[in-house]
Write a protein that holds these residues in place. Structure first.
Motif, short mmCIF file in Angstrom:
data_model
loop_
_atom_site.label_atom_id
_atom_site.label_comp_id
_atom_site.label_asym_id
_atom_site.label_seq_id
_atom_site.Cartn_x
_atom_site.Cartn_y
_atom_site.Cartn_z
N GLN A 310 1.02 -1.08 -0.40
CA GLN A 310 0.47 -0.17 -0.15
C GLN A 310 0.54 1.55 -0.07
O GLN A 310 1.63 1.87 0.93
N ALA A 311 0.46 1.81 -1.36
CA ALA A 311 1.45 3.45 -1.18
C ALA A 311 0.83 4.16 -0.93
O ALA A 311 1.19 5.69 -0.52
N LEU A 312 -0.26 5.01 -0.57
CA LEU A 312 -1.12 5.79 -0.94
C LEU A 312 -2.44 6.14 0.90
O LEU A 312 -2.90 7.36 0.27
N SER A 313 -1.74 4.79 1.06
CA SER A 313 -2.73 5.37 2.74
C SER A 313 -1.87 4.71 3.78
O SER A 313 -1.40 3.97 3.41
N GLY A 314 -2.18 5.37 4.73
CA GLY A 314 -1.68 4.66 5.66
C GLY A 314 -1.72 3.93 6.94
O GLY A 314 -3.00 2.61 6.32
N CYS A 315 -0.89 3.20 7.55
CA CYS A 315 -1.14 1.82 8.00
C CYS A 315 -2.22 1.76 9.40
O CYS A 315 -3.37 1.27 9.40
N CYS A 316 -2.37 3.39 9.76
CA CYS A 316 -3.05 3.58 11.30
C CYS A 316 -4.53 4.45 10.55
O CYS A 316 -4.71 5.26 10.02
N GLY A 317 -5.38 3.11 11.14
CA GLY A 317 -6.73 3.67 10.75
C GLY A 317 -7.56 3.52 9.56
O GLY A 317 -6.89 2.46 8.74
N THR A 318 -8.20 4.53 8.92
CA THR A 318 -8.50 4.25 7.24
C THR A 318 -7.68 4.56 6.69
O THR A 318 -6.87 4.17 5.08
N GLY A 319 -6.60 5.67 7.65
CA GLY A 319 -5.03 6.03 6.73
C GLY A 319 -5.49 6.23 5.72
O GLY A 319 -4.32 7.13 3.99
N LEU A 320 -6.77 7.37 5.50
CA LEU A 320 -6.78 8.42 4.62
C LEU A 320 -6.86 10.27 5.34
O LEU A 320 -6.04 10.85 5.16
N LEU A 321 -6.90 9.98 6.56
CA LEU A 321 -7.03 11.29 7.12
C LEU A 321 -6.04 11.08 8.57
O LEU A 321 -5.95 12.33 9.12
N GLU A 322 -5.89 10.03 9.40
CA GLU A 322 -5.21 10.05 10.16
C GLU A 322 -3.82 11.01 10.80
O GLU A 322 -3.57 9.82 9.79
N ALA A 323 -3.73 11.33 11.63
CA ALA A 323 -2.75 11.58 12.30
C ALA A 323 -2.64 12.09 13.58
O ALA A 323 -3.61 13.03 14.12
N ALA A 324 -1.58 12.38 14.43
CA ALA A 324 -1.90 12.16 15.67
C ALA A 324 -2.74 12.22 16.65
O ALA A 324 -2.81 10.89 16.48
N PHE A 325 -3.27 13.49 16.99
CA PHE A 325 -4.17 12.38 18.31
C PHE A 325 -5.25 11.75 16.89
O PHE A 325 -6.26 11.10 17.93
N MET A 326 -5.39 12.00 16.03
CA MET A 326 -6.66 10.88 15.28
C MET A 326 -5.82 9.51 15.17
O MET A 326 -6.88 8.72 14.76
N CYS A 327 -4.60 9.11 15.15
CA CYS A 327 -3.83 8.38 15.48
C CYS A 327 -3.93 7.13 16.42
O CYS A 327 -2.42 8.39 16.90
N ASN A 328 -4.77 6.86 17.80
CA ASN A 328 -4.76 6.31 18.72
C ASN A 328 -5.07 5.24 18.97
O ASN A 328 -4.64 4.12 18.56
N PRO A 329 -4.87 5.14 20.31
CA PRO A 329 -4.58 3.83 21.08
C PRO A 329 -6.08 2.58 20.29
O PRO A 329 -6.17 2.14 20.11
N LYS A 330 -7.30 3.58 20.13
CA LYS A 330 -8.28 3.45 19.94
C LYS A 330 -8.21 2.62 18.41
O LYS A 330 -9.57 1.67 17.48
N SER A 331 -7.21 3.22 17.70
CA SER A 331 -7.73 3.00 16.24
C SER A 331 -7.05 1.58 15.73
O SER A 331 -6.11 1.12 15.77
N PHE A 332 -7.59 1.38 14.49
CA PHE A 332 -7.14 -0.08 13.89
C PHE A 332 -5.87 0.18 12.96
O PHE A 332 -5.61 1.35 12.87
N VAL A 333 -4.99 -0.73 12.84
CA VAL A 333 -3.85 -0.42 12.92
C VAL A 333 -3.61 -1.86 12.02
O VAL A 333 -3.51 -3.28 12.10
N CYS A 334 -2.62 -1.66 10.72
CA CYS A 334 -2.36 -3.09 10.32
C CYS A 334 -1.14 -3.91 10.14
O CYS A 334 -1.38 -3.45 11.86
N PRO A 335 -1.08 -4.76 10.59
CA PRO A 335 -0.13 -5.99 10.64
C PRO A 335 0.96 -5.95 11.08
O PRO A 335 1.69 -5.68 11.54
N ASP A 336 1.47 -5.58 9.87
CA ASP A 336 2.28 -5.61 8.99
C ASP A 336 2.93 -3.86 8.10
O ASP A 336 2.72 -3.73 7.51
N ALA A 337 3.61 -2.48 9.07
CA ALA A 337 3.59 -1.64 8.70
C ALA A 337 4.62 -1.73 7.55
O ALA A 337 4.69 -0.67 6.93
#
Length: 370
Positions: A310-337
């Motif tokens: 995956q090159a155009l979305s992030g590992c944390c959350g949906t990977g579309l908008l999350e960063a800083a506080f939006m990427c948090n302990p409750k966020s889904f995280v991909c198994p292999d970054a």
């Protein structure tokens, strides 16, 4: 017959042992040569934004923090240090390669020992930029204030080492500056204030003047080897695609109208650094341009060849908008970054940072050999 076989086996074992010991000796000698080369570097100092902030924002009143999971998930012991990624930054790899230390700490960390300070720190603050307004928008440490922290740092060193030793120590250090992305992504293209006063071209010149002011300030404080990192392909950042595409969820692709701004800025930066090299050559200062645009663009465009899924979305959350506080302990995280170019919607993964470090090694080698 058995004795012949035994003798042959012994000879084979001895040859293998000799080969192994010779190889180890060669590696040891090679290692010594690298360390001897790097004895010319006394310390490493870093200024900039979240790409090189190892945790200064932990001590700043701002929402731009990352001192909580899942950040740091792949850092030793899974510690969220304040780095905006799952592990190490490119500057950590550079410091380790030079032989300074394994991890470059944040200057604002109160528990730093004198040795930690002496061998180098990062003054960078996530959310900062060359435009003073950029830091104000995020309530973080501006680059001029990072320079003031460096002046404070010098005083702390001088009180222990003396003025002459401190001057020599700073002269032998390596300086790296990495900023500018937030000026466009967080500031110019998102908040309308600067667009009312600047065209893209005049804003680029405004930023370059601030780059020049920072470099001159560092030179006045004794910096002699300064590498300045260019902009990445900002039109490929997941958050830029999400905010500026008509159908960003289903049809994701790099937006060249924004990346072209980065390319133009990088060309101007290279020219400016060359011009400054000529005008400040008498001081003994050397300036280096560090390109991350091309290697990161290549990782994105040819992601499978680098082992990325995956090159155009992030590992944390949906990977579309999350960063800083939006990427948090409750966020889904991909198994292999390591299968992702980006950790969140803005910042690269540890693997990407390591690949960027590898692409920058010729620049690093040039700096430490100069």
């Amino acid at each position: 017959m058995k004795m012949d076989r035994s003798c042959n086996a012994q000879r084979f074992f001895l040859r293998a042992l000799v080969f192994f010991l010779s190889l180890r000796a060669h590696q040891a000698l090679s290692s010594k040569r690298v360390r001897a080369l790097n004895n010319t570097v006394s310390a490493m100092f870093v200024f900039g934004d979240s790409t090189v902030d190892p945790g200064n924002n932990n001590y700043v009143r701002t929402v731009f923090k990352s001192d909580f999971p899942p950040y740091g998930r792949d850092f030793p012991n899974g510690v969220p240090t304040g780095r905006f990624t799952n592990g190490r930054l490119a500057t950590d790899y550079i410091a380790s390669y030079i032989g300074i230390k394994d991890y470059l700490p944040p200057y604002l960390e109160p528990s730093l020992s004198f040795e930690d300070l002496k061998t180098g720190v990062s003054f960078a603050s996530a959310g900062s930029g060359y435009d003073p307004l950029t830091a104000k928008l995020s309530n973080v440490v501006s680059l001029p204030n990072q320079l003031e922290y460096f002046k404070e740092y010098k005083k702390r060193l001088t009180s222990t080492m003396g003025e002459q030793s401190t001057t020599h120590h700073i002269n032998k250090a390596v300086f790296l500056v990495s900023a500018g992305t937030n000026d466009f992504v967080v500031n110019y293209f998102t908040v309308p204030i600067r667009r009312q006063s600047f065209t893209v071209a005049t804003y680029q010149q405004f930023l370059l003047q601030n780059v020049k002011d920072l470099i001159k300030g560092l030179c006045e404080e004794g910096a002699r080897r300064i590498a300045v990192v260019g902009l990445p392909p900002i039109g490929c950042l997941p958050i830029m695609i999400t905010l500026n595409s008509k159908n960003a969820v289903l049809q994701r692709g790099c937006m060249d109208q924004y990346s072209s701004v980065a390319r133009d800025y990088n060309a101007l930066l290279r020219t400016e650094l060359a011009s400054m090299q000529s005008s400040l050559a008498t001081q003994g200062s050397r300036f280096y341009y560090a390109d991350i645009y091309q290697p990161l663009s290549d990782m994105i465009q040819r992601s499978p060849s680098y082992g990325f899924d995956q090159a155009l979305s992030g590992c944390c959350g949906t990977g579309l908008l999350e960063a800083a506080f939006m990427c948090n302990p409750k966020s889904f995280v991909c198994p292999d970054a390591s299968r992702y170019v980006f950790w969140d919607s803005i910042h690269p993964t540890e693997k990407t940072y390591h690949l960027l470090f590898q692409s920058l090694r010729p620049v690093v080698d040039a700096v430490i050999q100069d």
